[in-house]
Each structure stands twice: as C-alpha cells, then as structure tokens.
Design a protein around this motif. Structure first.
Motif, PDB file in Angstrom:
ATOM      1  N   TYR A  86       0.838  -1.187   0.000  1.00 53.44           N
ATOM      2  CA  TYR A  86       0.000   0.000   0.000  1.00 53.44           C
ATOM      3  C   TYR A  86       0.877   1.242   0.000  1.00 53.44           C
TER       4      TYR A  86
ATOM      5  N   SER B 129     -10.633   8.039  -1.837  1.00 55.94           N
ATOM      6  CA  SER B 129     -11.015   7.753  -3.216  1.00 55.94           C
ATOM      7  C   SER B 129     -10.200   6.617  -3.830  1.00 55.94           C
ATOM      8  N   GLU B 130      -9.180   6.149  -3.119  1.00 55.49           N
ATOM      9  CA  GLU B 130      -8.338   5.074  -3.647  1.00 55.49           C
ATOM     10  C   GLU B 130      -9.073   3.742  -3.611  1.00 55.49           C
ATOM     11  N   THR B 131      -8.656   2.835  -4.461  1.00 53.36           N
ATOM     12  CA  THR B 131      -9.261   1.509  -4.517  1.00 53.36           C
ATOM     13  C   THR B 131      -8.897   0.733  -3.250  1.00 53.36           C
TER      14      THR B 131
END
Length: 188
Positions: A95, A108-110
């Motif tokens: 990550y 907003s990240e996956t």
C-alpha cells in the motif's frame, strides 16, 4: 389405574423397555400405538430427533448428488494451499499512502481485497494529532461551565498485575465516552 399399573402397561407395549430409555432407533421402529404410550415430553423429544435425522439425511443425499464428500469439504491439503496462496498474494500487495501528513485521509483510492492495518489506519493518526484531538487547552476548558465539561475519574491500577478482558473492555468504553464528548464539543 395406579402409577405402577401405568408403568407396567407401558412396559408391555414397549416390550419391557422403560419409556425413558427409548432410543431414537427403537422409536423409529415403533407403531402409532406404541408411540402413543410414551410420555408426552419423551415423545416430543424423540419427534424432534426424528425430524433432525430426516433433515440430516436429506442434506447428505443432496450433497452426494452434486459430488461433495461426506465431511462437507474438499481435500484439507488443497484448502491449506489455497489459504497460503491467498495470504501470500495479500502480502505481496504494498500500500502506498498518497495523503499528505496531517491532512484528512483520501478515501477515493481503490480498497485492497483484504484487511491490511497499514492501509486502513494510515494517515488517521497524523490527522488526529494535527487537529488536536489528543490534547485539551486548560484555559479553554475553564471557560466552559462545569456541566459542559467532560471529566472522568479513573479507577486505580490493578493491584494483582494480571490483566484480563475486563480491563480491555473498561478502557474501550472510557475511550469511546471521551471521544464522543470531544466530538460533541466538550473539553475533556
């Protein structure tokens, strides 16, 4: 009929088997007259057991029709291998936090396919510190009326020194109460 005559009549119907000792196998071989001679509580219990056995047999027949082994699972070694591969795949994903230090975490990240504390908890602590959630200004607290402040008296530490889940629960509840009152605007 007296109590002894009832017991004797039951034993004649059940073939000298006390009604309390009737097993499910014996019960399944009984006719309606013999079942009627059983005490109601025992009859209810045996009927429930019979129903459960029928459901279990139906489930086993359905599983065998689609080719599932009797124990209900595939080969245990294959399952272990699958778990190891899945864990290795999760560990291999690294990550990268794109949130600048002290700012609200970018959501907003996956999301990753599995829970990874570094990904979930990153940026939150820095944001809490930047917002001052861990500190209170004593001068600001004195401006509030006593009814608008949140103060908690903590018990003394454990004398025996051995910790248990009660300590964890107590700390979690205290933490939640403090955070809630801070979110409500009370100095604490």
């Amino acid at each position: 009929m007296t109590g002894n005559e009832n017991v004797n009549a039951d034993r004649q119907v059940l073939g000298n088997v006390p009604s309390e000792d009737v097993s499910l196998d014996v019960f399944l071989g009984m006719d309606q007259d013999q079942r009627a001679a059983l005490p109601k509580s025992r009859l209810k219990k045996l009927l429930r057991l019979e129903d459960a056995q029928k459901k279990k047999q139906a489930k086993a027949e359905a599983a065998s029709a689609i080719g599932v082994p009797k124990n209900g699972s595939a080969d245990p070694n294959k399952q272990k291998e699958k778990r190891k591969k899945k864990a290795a795949a999760l560990e291999s994903i690294e990550y990268v936090d794109s949130t600048p230090k002290g700012e609200f975490k970018r959501m907003s990240e996956t999301m990753l396919p599995g829970y990874q504390p570094s990904a979930v908890e990153s940026s939150w602590y820095e944001w809490w510190e930047a917002k001052g959630f861990f500190s209170v200004d004593p001068a600001e607290a004195l401006k509030h009326t006593p009814g608008n402040r949140f103060v908690m008296v903590l018990p003394p530490p454990n004398v025996t020194g051995s910790l248990h889940l009660g300590h964890t629960l107590m700390s979690a509840v205290e933490d939640c109460m403090t955070r809630w009152n801070r979110m409500c605007g009370k100095p604490s």
